[in-house]
Design an enzyme around this catalytic site. Structure first.
Site, PDB file in Angstrom:
ATOM      1  N   LYS A 154       5.596   3.597   8.234  1.00 22.09           N
ATOM      2  CA  LYS A 154       4.423   4.463   8.414  1.00 22.09           C
ATOM      3  C   LYS A 154       3.158   3.605   8.515  1.00 22.09           C
ATOM      4  CE  LYS A 154       4.324   7.849   5.584  1.00 22.09           C
ATOM      5  NZ  LYS A 154       4.136   8.767   4.453  1.00 22.09           N
ATOM      6  N   LYS A 209       0.862  -1.191   0.000  1.00 23.80           N
ATOM      7  CA  LYS A 209       0.000   0.000   0.000  1.00 23.80           C
ATOM      8  C   LYS A 209       0.889   1.229   0.000  1.00 23.80           C
ATOM      9  CE  LYS A 209      -3.947   2.084   0.347  1.00 23.80           C
ATOM     10  NZ  LYS A 209      -3.603   2.732  -0.966  1.00 23.80           N
ATOM     11  N   SER A 229      -6.813   5.938   3.708  1.00 21.36           N
ATOM     12  CA  SER A 229      -6.903   4.998   2.591  1.00 21.36           C
ATOM     13  C   SER A 229      -7.310   3.619   3.100  1.00 21.36           C
ATOM     14  CB  SER A 229      -5.556   4.886   1.876  1.00 21.36           C
ATOM     15  OG  SER A 229      -5.397   5.942   0.956  1.00 21.36           O
ATOM     16  N   LYS A 265       5.350   1.680  -3.155  1.00 25.32           N
ATOM     17  CA  LYS A 265       5.246   3.021  -3.744  1.00 25.32           C
ATOM     18  C   LYS A 265       5.506   2.887  -5.237  1.00 25.32           C
ATOM     19  CE  LYS A 265       4.570   7.334  -2.407  1.00 25.32           C
ATOM     20  NZ  LYS A 265       3.836   7.923  -1.296  1.00 25.32           N
ATOM     21  N   THR A 307      -4.275  13.733   4.730  1.00 29.61           N
ATOM     22  CA  THR A 307      -2.851  13.876   5.070  1.00 29.61           C
ATOM     23  C   THR A 307      -2.615  15.222   5.761  1.00 29.61           C
ATOM     24  OG1 THR A 307      -2.346  12.517   3.151  1.00 29.61           O
ATOM     25  CG2 THR A 307      -0.512  13.679   4.170  1.00 29.61           C
ATOM     26  N   ASN A 323      -2.069  19.143  -2.424  1.00 27.13           N
ATOM     27  CA  ASN A 323      -3.087  18.472  -1.617  1.00 27.13           C
ATOM     28  C   ASN A 323      -2.787  18.549  -0.123  1.00 27.13           C
ATOM     29  OD1 ASN A 323      -3.604  15.484  -0.300  1.00 27.13           O
ATOM     30  ND2 ASN A 323      -5.396  16.326  -1.328  1.00 27.13           N
ATOM     31  N   GLY A 378      -2.844   8.119  -4.440  1.00 34.57           N
ATOM     32  CA  GLY A 378      -2.195   9.298  -5.028  1.00 34.57           C
ATOM     33  C   GLY A 378      -0.958   9.710  -4.256  1.00 34.57           C
ATOM     34  N   ASP A 379      -0.223  10.629  -4.821  1.00 37.64           N
ATOM     35  CA  ASP A 379       0.917  11.287  -4.176  1.00 37.64           C
ATOM     36  C   ASP A 379       1.140  12.529  -5.032  1.00 37.64           C
ATOM     37  OD1 ASP A 379       3.241  10.741  -2.071  1.00 37.64           O
ATOM     38  OD2 ASP A 379       4.239  11.502  -3.841  1.00 37.64           O
TER      39      ASP A 379
HETATM   40  P1  NDP Z   1       0.918  17.826  -4.788  1.00 41.03           P
HETATM   41  O1  NDP Z   1       1.446  17.478  -6.126  1.00 41.03           O
HETATM   42  O2  NDP Z   1      -0.536  17.975  -4.589  1.00 41.03           O
HETATM   43  O3  NDP Z   1       1.621  19.177  -4.275  1.00 41.03           O
HETATM   44  C1  NDP Z   1       2.992  19.318  -4.167  1.00 41.03           C
HETATM   45  C2  NDP Z   1       3.268  20.789  -3.880  1.00 41.03           C
HETATM   46  O4  NDP Z   1       4.644  20.950  -3.530  1.00 41.03           O
HETATM   47  C3  NDP Z   1       3.025  21.686  -5.082  1.00 41.03           C
HETATM   48  O5  NDP Z   1       2.528  22.922  -4.641  1.00 41.03           O
HETATM   49  C4  NDP Z   1       4.422  21.841  -5.672  1.00 41.03           C
HETATM   50  O6  NDP Z   1       4.612  23.001  -6.452  1.00 41.03           O
HETATM   51  C5  NDP Z   1       5.229  21.940  -4.402  1.00 41.03           C
HETATM   52  N1  NDP Z   1       6.630  21.646  -4.661  1.00 41.03           N
HETATM   53  C6  NDP Z   1       7.164  20.549  -5.250  1.00 41.03           C
HETATM   54  N2  NDP Z   1       8.506  20.665  -5.311  1.00 41.03           N
HETATM   55  C7  NDP Z   1       8.803  21.855  -4.746  1.00 41.03           C
HETATM   56  C8  NDP Z   1      10.009  22.553  -4.499  1.00 41.03           C
HETATM   57  N3  NDP Z   1      11.172  22.019  -4.870  1.00 41.03           N
HETATM   58  N4  NDP Z   1       9.927  23.758  -3.873  1.00 41.03           N
HETATM   59  C9  NDP Z   1       8.750  24.293  -3.507  1.00 41.03           C
HETATM   60  N5  NDP Z   1       7.564  23.681  -3.720  1.00 41.03           N
HETATM   61  C10 NDP Z   1       7.596  22.480  -4.328  1.00 41.03           C
HETATM   62  O7  NDP Z   1       1.537  16.712  -3.793  1.00 41.03           O
HETATM   63  P2  NDP Z   1       0.996  16.280  -2.364  1.00 41.03           P
HETATM   64  O8  NDP Z   1       0.510  17.465  -1.628  1.00 41.03           O
HETATM   65  O9  NDP Z   1       0.120  15.113  -2.540  1.00 41.03           O
HETATM   66  O10 NDP Z   1       2.346  15.726  -1.691  1.00 41.03           O
HETATM   67  C11 NDP Z   1       3.304  16.582  -1.078  1.00 41.03           C
HETATM   68  C12 NDP Z   1       4.222  15.764  -0.200  1.00 41.03           C
HETATM   69  O11 NDP Z   1       3.451  15.031   0.777  1.00 41.03           O
HETATM   70  C13 NDP Z   1       5.064  14.710  -0.930  1.00 41.03           C
HETATM   71  O12 NDP Z   1       6.290  14.565  -0.245  1.00 41.03           O
HETATM   72  C14 NDP Z   1       4.250  13.436  -0.725  1.00 41.03           C
HETATM   73  O13 NDP Z   1       5.029  12.267  -0.837  1.00 41.03           O
HETATM   74  C15 NDP Z   1       3.753  13.640   0.703  1.00 41.03           C
HETATM   75  N6  NDP Z   1       2.575  12.854   1.080  1.00 41.03           N
HETATM   76  C16 NDP Z   1       1.419  12.955   0.356  1.00 41.03           C
HETATM   77  C17 NDP Z   1       0.318  12.218   0.735  1.00 41.03           C
HETATM   78  C18 NDP Z   1      -1.006  12.389   0.072  1.00 41.03           C
HETATM   79  O14 NDP Z   1      -1.978  11.827   0.581  1.00 41.03           O
HETATM   80  N7  NDP Z   1      -1.117  13.144  -0.990  1.00 41.03           N
HETATM   81  C19 NDP Z   1       0.401  11.238   1.837  1.00 41.03           C
HETATM   82  C20 NDP Z   1       1.639  11.300   2.593  1.00 41.03           C
HETATM   83  C21 NDP Z   1       2.683  12.056   2.177  1.00 41.03           C
HETATM   84  P3  NDP Z   1       4.690  22.917  -8.071  1.00 41.03           P
HETATM   85  O15 NDP Z   1       3.275  22.744  -8.505  1.00 41.03           O
HETATM   86  O16 NDP Z   1       5.301  24.209  -8.467  1.00 41.03           O
HETATM   87  O17 NDP Z   1       5.558  21.719  -8.404  1.00 41.03           O
END
Ligand code: NDP
Length: 449
Positions: free
Chosen positions: A117, A93, A381, A129, A213, A244, A168-169
């Site tokens: 986790k 998962k 999830s 993953k 999250t 997200n 998703g991620d």
């Molecule tokens: P999204 O794609 O929805 O959002 C990612 C955000 O981070 C965007 O605003 C993106 O900007 C920004 N970003 C990416 N790279 C950079 C950078 N180098 N500097 C500044 N901003 C940056 O992803 P999520 O919100 O789903 O995921 C974010 C993190 O959380 C990841 O590490 C993911 O693995 C983790 N996570 C997510 C979960 C989930 O349920 N979604 C669960 C657990 C962990 P831009 O659009 O400009 O790239």
């Protein structure tokens, strides 16, 4: 790098040797092994039975070609991955990430983190993953659909509600999950809801999964605050990213009385001293898929866009990195400490580098690692899988309450375990050790498989 416990140093060296060039994976393994010294000292059987070495080797790694045609009629080729890391506790998962930086080392680091986790949640889910080096940014819906269909045409044979259940991620939200689920259904001729999570609520998804999250991370911080007789009331927070996780972390902080004064994307950050206006942020990011600079334009003078700068220069009481791995290094950590930050909680996976974490520890900043703090996404999830299996759907209020209880349990498990292993208040040790013991015991029980 400090030397690890004598029974663990060889394990790390073997991982580094057998997985060359996969720096993020090495970093995540090292970070866990560092916490396990007291465990193998007390229970040498974990090292002697090679359970730790086995944990560092994925059960299965799948790499595949993803051909598709863009809107100009040009053939595009991407590379897809799924690392099925450990299924001792349940089906693999973990999410799918679509981002140009995705390569095997990133997928393995994320999969490795996911094992611990998922174990920490106490739910019956293994760790995995996946993803692709595809960038959905700037692509039309039709292009994203064609990519997802091609991706699933290869991946479907490895999935199943009892085998492997992606979610998703980064770069994979409800739109992508919809296209992936549609193609899975079409190929298999089965409406197998439990094969993917993060679905829309009208077609098998769970309430609160979208928010989980971000909300979960804030619930975790709330538990930290409660443990020191404090609350969010009147606190200033900075959240990185505006995807997200970030959006729903901001929403919950505001609900609990805190104020988020800055958030970002990869082009810079916005500073809004009165607090980020979520309606505007959601309109830009969720509806229009726009850039963060547009926020300052829409706030007409009330907010400032700072191009190409790092959001961690903004003073705050609480920092919640929700963007990407290693976004807080030594300099960013030093700036946060200098500006009086008291709590750092990882909404993203591994956003803080080892040197940043060291600085936080030395400065007495409370640090909550992603394995614990952002586990609310995967926990919800698992709640989605539970609802799918019983063909049920729960209300928003009921599901959110369960999420809050899960985060409280994870928080308490971290504290109790850290105390038991002689490191009171150390959330990293507590999360790594508690996550490890549950999965290691299951691996021992299942024999050498
Ligand atoms: P999204 O794609 O929805 O959002 C990612 C955000 O981070 C965007 O605003 C993106 O900007 C920004 N970003 C990416 N790279 C950079 C950078 N180098 N500097 C500044 N901003 C940056 O992803 P999520 O919100 O789903 O995921 C974010 C993190 O959380 C990841 O590490 C993911 O693995 C983790 N996570 C997510 C979960 C989930 O349920 N979604 C669960 C657990 C962990 P831009 O659009 O400009 O790239």
């Amino acid at each position: 790098m400090n030397r690890l416990h004598e029974k663990l140093q060889d394990v790390y060296e073997e991982v580094a040797r057998r997985n060359p060039g996969e720096d993020e994976f090495h970093q995540s393994v090292y970070e866990v092994l560092q916490s396990l010294g007291p465990v193998v000292a007390k229970h040498p059987e974990y090292a002697d039975s090679a359970v730790i070495r086995r944990l560092c080797e994925p059960e299965r790694q799948i790499i595949f070609r993803v051909p598709w045609v863009d809107d100009n009629g040009t053939v595009q080729i991407n590379r897809g991955f799924r690392v099925e890391f450990n299924s001792a506790l349940g089906p693999f998962k973990g999410g799918l990430r679509f981002h140009p930086t995705v390569y095997l080392g990133i997928v393995k680091f994320l999969g490795f983190e996911q094992i611990f986790k998922n174990s920490l949640t106490g739910m019956p889910i293994g760790g995995g993953k996946g993803g692709a080096d595809f960038d959905p940014k700037g692509r039309s819906d039709a292009e994203v659909m064609r990519f997802c269909q091609s991706f699933m045409t290869e991946l479907y044979r490895h999935l199943g509600e009892y085998t492997d259940v992606p979610a998703g991620d980064t770069g994979v939200g409800m739109r992508e999950i919809g296209y992936l689920f549609g193609q899975y259904k079409r190929i298999t001729n089965r409406y197998e809801s439990g094969v993917l999570t993060g679905k829309g609520t009208t077609w098998g998804g769970s309430q609160v999964r979208t928010e989980a999250t971000g909300y979960g991370t804030v619930f975790f911080v709330n538990e930290i605050l409660k443990s020191t007789d404090d609350t969010f009331e009147g606190k200033t927070a900075v959240v990185s990213g505006s995807g997200n996780v970030a959006i729903y972390a901001i929403e919950k902080i505001h609900e609990l009385g805190g104020t988020v004064v800055a958030c970002s994307d990869s082009s810079g950050y916005v500073y809004d001293p009165k607090g980020i206006d979520l309606e505007i942020l959601k309109e830009i990011k969720e509806v229009r898929r726009g850039r963060i600079a547009e926020y300052a334009e829409m706030r007409a003078g009330a907010a400032q866009f700072v191009k190409d700068r790092n959001v961690w220069e903004v003073p705050c009481d609480i920092a919640i990195p929700c963007a990407t791995q290693n976004e807080i290094n030594g300099d960013e950590a030093a700036a946060l400490i200098k500006n009086g930050c008291r709590i750092v909680a990882e909404g993203a996976n591994m956003p803080c580098s080892p040197s940043a974490i060291k600085q936080f520890n030395e400065a007495g900043v409370i640090f909550a690692p992603g394995k614990a703090a952002n586990a609310g996404g995967v926990a919800t999830s698992a709640l989605e899988m539970q609802q799918n299996a019983s063909r049920d759907s729960w209300t928003f209020v009921d599901t959110e309450l369960r999420l809050e209880q899960i985060m409280r349990r994870i928080h308490n498990r971290c504290l109790v375990t850290a105390e038991e292993y002689g490191q009171p208040g150390n959330y990293v040790a507590g999360a790594n050790i508690a996550g490890f013991i549950r999965v290691a015991d299951a691996m021992l029980a299942l024999g050498l498989v």
